[in-house]
Design a protein around this motif. Structure first.
Motif, PDB file in Angstrom:
ATOM      1  N   MET A  43       0.791  -1.230   0.000  1.00 23.98           N
ATOM      2  CA  MET A  43       0.000   0.000   0.000  1.00 23.98           C
ATOM      3  C   MET A  43       0.826   1.285   0.000  1.00 23.98           C
ATOM      4  N   GLY A  66      -3.213   8.516  -5.536  1.00 25.02           N
ATOM      5  CA  GLY A  66      -3.083   7.950  -4.206  1.00 25.02           C
ATOM      6  C   GLY A  66      -3.749   8.810  -3.141  1.00 25.02           C
ATOM      7  N   VAL A 101      -0.616   6.378   0.290  1.00 22.13           N
ATOM      8  CA  VAL A 101      -1.227   5.060   0.182  1.00 22.13           C
ATOM      9  C   VAL A 101      -1.833   4.927  -1.208  1.00 22.13           C
ATOM     10  N   TYR A 102      -1.323   3.946  -1.943  1.00 24.24           N
ATOM     11  CA  TYR A 102      -1.769   3.711  -3.319  1.00 24.24           C
ATOM     12  C   TYR A 102      -1.806   2.196  -3.514  1.00 24.24           C
ATOM     13  N   TYR A 215      -7.183   4.798   2.409  1.00 23.90           N
ATOM     14  CA  TYR A 215      -6.836   5.167   1.036  1.00 23.90           C
ATOM     15  C   TYR A 215      -7.994   5.865   0.322  1.00 23.90           C
TER      16      TYR A 215
END
Length: 512
Positions: A43, A66, A101-102, A215
């Protein structure tokens, strides 16, 4: 024949293919799966990764897609005990002072699309059966989904095929380490009731814990925790309802929907060798460790970029083969240190007993608050987690010091009047930085050898960052400092390349 055959099209393999192609290297990239991952898995995208993504004009795309977790909240025994505002500790140190966070499935699709824009497609449902190093090239037997086989030739083979690497096993390379007794679970959920939604949270409740990584701003999050008691003995039939919810409940959140759930055991291992002749290991094929700190995927991507520029230099006959050995010394040393660090953190989080519970409940939050209050400690915390502290000081490629900067370090990031010194070059390659005025013979040398010279008008911000006025900083194609010379001497600069039999010249890859 391709220059490099890449086995595995996860983030590591895709980044490797991108950076090689951008530097004019012909690649083939294969993967046994039918398409990019469909679950989020890794993440966190750390600041150093985003800084390097600027080289291929990827950073803005990834940051926009993201979600920026700008604070970390630590909970213990049902109460918020500490809050670390990440933008406060990272501001001035990087353009990206946060944890991005992606989800990995989206991340992979972005990398695949970028690679396709370079004219390279991932060859799906194509499996490496076996290979032979012929001394001057590698021959690999590939099998497609319909059973047909092909013998492919490449100058080099890069193994990005995960912790169960076919390549590593065929080479007989040891993968020493161990497996933690705990079973981890991961779940992508939609939740409600979370205080400070959109920030990261870690809840410590006795021997149970959960990490919450948001996210989206509407409650989508990744949960990471441990499976407790006898449920860990037979995890094959586990569902989200079976895992301990004490820590989840202690944060006051309610899981409204589970979109994906999985469980796994955490390993801590480093391969004995990262290179065998013309074959290289990177990412999970070379090292695995606990998820503490969100380092795994980022480490693999940095492996990929480190090896890519070195392969490009050797393939284009600008450097001798021994340059490739520095990939091993630099990245294996970092992998070993990372495993030690994450092992210590993981052991603290998961230890049993009253003393361990007390340390988690009171000691960890106290340490976090204390670190946050002390400026130098805050800087160190951000630099370590973001991987901007990663250095290669002991590398054969690192030489000299000027100001507070030592060869092998990342150059300090400085922004003056909205312009920063990490602005990427049109093409990836060596570059010389001078903060002040470069000597005329240095200018002439850079022009003659096709090395970019970047002069920055001296400012107090440069001095504050530890740079020295009129010194010469030679940056490698992956932007770590290769040479720092306080005198700004062309003799020292020329000697750096001559002593290593390197021949710097303009890159012939893609403009990005």
């Amino acid at each position: 024949m391709s220059d490099v055959l890449i086995v595995g099209a996860g983030p590591t393999g895709l980044a490797h293919a991108l950076w090689l192609t951008a530097q004019g290297v012909k690649v083939r990239i294969i993967d046994r799966t039918a398409g990019p991952g469909t679950t989020s898995r890794a993440m966190a995208v750390q600041a150093r990764t985003l800084e390097l993504y600027r080289q291929l004009d990827l950073s803005d795309t990834v940051v926009t897609a993201g979600f920026q977790n700008r604070a970390m909240n630590i909970w213990a025994r049902g109460k918020p005990r500490a809050r670390v505002a990440l933008q406060d500790i990272g501001t001035g140190l990087s353009l990206y002072p946060y944890i991005l966070v992606y989800p990995q499935d989206l991340h992979e699709k972005t990398l695949v699309a970028k690679l396709a824009s370079f004219g390279v497609e991932v060859e799906r449902q194509t499996e490496l059966v076996d290979f032979q190093d012929k001394g001057d090239h590698v021959e690999a037997r590939l099998r497609r989904a319909d059973g047909t086989e092909e013998t492919a030739s490449a100058a080099y083979l890069s193994a990005c095929d995960g912790a169960s690497s076919t390549v590593r096993k065929q080479l007989g390379i040891g993968f020493e380490g161990g497996t933690y007794r705990q079973v981890f679970y991961v779940a992508d959920v939609e939740l409600s009731g979370l205080e400070n939604v959109g920030e990261a949270h870690v809840a410590l409740d006795g021997s149970d814990f959960v990490a919450v990584l948001s996210y989206s701003s509407d409650g989508k999050a990744r949960l990471i925790g441990t499976v407790q008691d006898e449920r860990a003995e037979h995890p094959e039939n586990l569902t989200f309802d079976d895992v301990g919810h004490e820590a989840i409940s202690s944060v006051g959140i309610k899981v409204e929907k589970v979109n994906w759930f999985s469980h796994y055991r955490v390993h801590h291992r480093v391969a004995d060798r990262f290179r065998e002749g013309r074959v290289f290991l990177m990412g999970d094929a070379g090292h695995v460790h606990s998820p503490a700190g969100g380092q795994g995927m980022n480490t693999g991507i940095l492996d990929a970029i480190n090896l890519a520029w070195k392969l490009a230099e050797v393939i284009h006959e600008r450097a001798p083969d021994c340059l490739l050995d520095t990939y091993v010394t630099e990245r294996q040393a970092f992998a070993r240190e990372l495993v030690k660090t994450t092992d210590r953190i993981f052991s603290l989080i998961t230890a049993d007993g009253g003393l361990a519970n007390m340390m988690r409940s009171y000691g960890v939050p106290w340490i976090a608050r204390a670190v946050y209050k002390v400026g130098p400690a805050r800087d160190i915390l951000f630099k370590v987690v973001s991987q901007t502290a990663l250095t290669y000081k002991d590398s054969a490629l690192s030489e000299g010091n000027a100001g507070d900067v030592v060869g092998g370090e990342r150059l300090p990031w400085v922004s003056v009047d909205g312009q920063d010194n990490f602005e990427p070059l049109p093409t990836i390659g060596w570059q010389v930085h001078v903060y002040g005025t470069a000597k005329e013979d240095v200018r002439a040398w850079c022009t003659r050898h096709g090395v970019a010279l970047r002069e920055f008008g001296w400012s107090p911000a440069h001095a504050k960052a530890g740079l020295r006025q009129d010194a010469l900083y030679l940056l490698r194609p992956d932007t770590w400092v290769a040479l720092a010379d306080p005198a700004g001497s062309v003799v020292v600069l020329d000697s750096y390349f001559a002593s290593r039999s390197y021949r710097p010249s303009a890159n012939h890859g893609h403009d990005v």
